[in-house]
Design an enzyme around this catalytic site. Structure first.
Site, PDB file in Angstrom:
ATOM      1  N   GLU A   1      -4.299   4.464  10.077  1.00 19.89           N
ATOM      2  CA  GLU A   1      -5.427   3.812  11.308  1.00 19.89           C
ATOM      3  C   GLU A   1      -4.689   1.979  10.665  1.00 19.89           C
ATOM      4  O   GLU A   1      -5.358   0.976  11.347  1.00 19.89           O
ATOM      5  CB  GLU A   1      -6.855   3.646  11.684  1.00 19.89           C
ATOM      6  CG  GLU A   1      -6.503   5.197  12.279  1.00 19.89           C
ATOM      7  CD  GLU A   1      -7.981   5.989  12.125  1.00 19.89           C
ATOM      8  OE1 GLU A   1      -7.977   6.082  10.876  1.00 19.89           O
ATOM      9  OE2 GLU A   1      -8.782   5.868  12.857  1.00 19.89           O
TER      10      GLU A   1
ATOM     11  N   ARG B   1     -12.223  -2.683  12.186  1.00 14.08           N
ATOM     12  CA  ARG B   1     -12.139  -2.174  13.106  1.00 14.08           C
ATOM     13  C   ARG B   1     -13.564  -2.265  14.180  1.00 14.08           C
ATOM     14  O   ARG B   1     -14.666  -1.789  13.985  1.00 14.08           O
ATOM     15  CB  ARG B   1     -11.999  -0.718  12.789  1.00 14.08           C
ATOM     16  CG  ARG B   1     -12.192   0.564  13.518  1.00 14.08           C
ATOM     17  CD  ARG B   1     -12.510   2.141  12.712  1.00 14.08           C
ATOM     18  NE  ARG B   1     -12.980   2.893  13.625  1.00 14.08           N
ATOM     19  CZ  ARG B   1     -13.732   3.890  13.197  1.00 14.08           C
ATOM     20  NH1 ARG B   1     -14.046   3.676  12.549  1.00 14.08           N
ATOM     21  NH2 ARG B   1     -13.932   4.952  14.113  1.00 14.08           N
TER      22      ARG B   1
END
Ligand code: ADP
Length: 396
Positions: A382, A89
């Site tokens: 996510e 990420r």
């Protein structure tokens, strides 16, 4: 069988989830917190158990090694090369990245160049990317940007009304954040609506960091965070939008320096700053219920700011099919959801299903059949988006 590790290197933490991609199941997950301190905390969940250890993890590089050693030690994997891909990420992708991509030297250079826009995060991401590459050279690496989903936002919603050269020459504009979450939640919402050809959705990602996103036919058209995640709604400890002159006044007339002011706006404002109690919504609700008036003010300001954004996105979208709540507050606090909806229900014709809102668990519809707009709770994921993008881009 391909295993993919989704990694989130923060300024002082490393969060991870290892997926078996054939079934999209989580094999293990956890976090190493307080990296750089004597009492770093390593928490790992696997096989239905949770282990927690406190010891010194001096750097991110060592954190990566601790994690990989543990995967072998606990026989979570037999060999590290079973891990075929690592998905990282990345908080700030700036103007360069409108989607996830495979890591190469140019990608790393661009993430590095964008560090001034995310000084706590982008440098940590690069350390993480390099440390994993060194530890598992056979694994491919992919970066997934928090800003990528918001690339579809048009200039009229992204450019700041300051001299144009700052946009053109210095790339100062709204980039937004929480894009991976807004993408996942809006996509799930669209699926729950029955995948209509057109769908207008407002996502309320309300955690310690909070942002809203207006999504039209799968694309972000506006979001509440800005150049950085300081903008938008009031948050746990971040102010959200304020008149920029407050900064000037604090520095010029009250003697504060810039560093102190920005620390105050990021870490000592929001729910914490107004209430003086806590940045945690649970504490705010408890204190308000016990009669603390500043906690009540903080709660009312928070819900008002969220409601204001919903109202403005409703107008912008013209018609809204669904509003979805996600993240710590959005998923867990029926009190906050009800309080926000209360401010907009008359104008927007929303009717909550109180039982579903209060007593339900997990992903669900919480509006009544007669509601003009459907309201959902959608736990965000996510890491799954990161793992899926990694698998796809590396052809695993
Ligand atoms: P972030 O990822 O931005 O750190 P999270 O999405 O994990 O934040 O959300 C954390 C926040 O969620 C906590 O600070 C707390 O305010 C809130 N929260 C969690 N559970 C509840 C609950 N049951 N009621 C109210 N707020 C909650």
């Amino acid at each position: 069988m391909s295993k993919v590790l989704a990694v989130n290197c923060g300024s002082s933490s490393l969060k991870f989830q290892l997926f078996e991609m054939d079934t999209e199941s989580v094999i293990t997950s956890g976090i190493i917190e307080r990296i750089g301190m004597e009492d770093s905390i390593f928490t790992i969940k696997y096989n239905g158990t949770k282990d927690k250890k406190v010891f010194a993890v001096p750097t991110h590089k060592e954190a990566v090694q601790v994690l990989l050693d543990t995967l072998i030690e606990k026989k979570i994997v037999e060999h590290l090369d079973e891990i075929k891909g690592i998905g990282h990420r990345v908080v700030q992708g700036g103007p360069y990245f409108d989607g996830s991509c495979v890591v190469d030297d140019d990608v790393i250079a661009k993430i590095d160049e964008l560090s001034p826009l995310a000084p706590l995060h982008n440098p940590a991401h690069i350390i993480g990317i390099k440390a994993f590459k060194e530890a598992i050279p056979t694994a491919g690496a992919v970066v997934v940007f928090d800003t990528a989903f918001h690339h579809s936002i048009k200039p009229e919603n992204a450019v700041y009304p300051i001299p144009y050269k700052f946009y053109e020459e210095n790339k100062i504009r709204k980039y937004g954040a929480h894009g991976t979450s807004h993408y996942y939640v809006s996509k799930r919402t669209q699926e729950l609506l029955g995948n209509p050809e057109h769908a207008n959705i407002i996502v309320c990602h309300l955690g310690a960091g909070a942002s809203l996103c207006a999504v039209k036919d799968g694309k972000s058209i506006d979001t509440s965070m800005g150049l950085t995640p300081l903008a938008g709604v009031m948050m746990a400890t971040r102010s959200g939008d304020i008149d920029a002159s407050v900064v000037d006044h604090l520095i010029e007339n009250l003697g504060y320096d810039m560093k102190t002011v920005f620390k105050m706006l990021n870490k000592e404002s929001g729910l914490l700053g107004v209430s003086g109690v806590s940045g945690d919504m649970r504490d705010i609700i408890d204190a308000k219920d016990a009669g603390n008036q500043r906690a009540e003010l903080a709660f009312n300001m928070f819900r008002k700011r969220v409601a204001d954004y919903i109202g403005s996105y409703f107008v912008e979208l013209g018609h809204v099919d669904a509003i979805s709540f996600t993240a710590g507050i959005g998923e867990n606090s029926f009190i906050a959801r009800e309080a926000i909806i209360d401010l907009i229900k008359e104008a927007l014709g929303i009717v909550l299903d109180d039982k579903a809102n209060v007593e339900g668990h997990g992903e669900r519809l919480i509006s009544a059949p007669e509601s003009k707009i459907k309201v959902f709770v959608i736990p965000t994921d996510e890491e799954l988006v990161i793992a899926r993008d990694t698998k796809e881009l590396l052809n695993l």
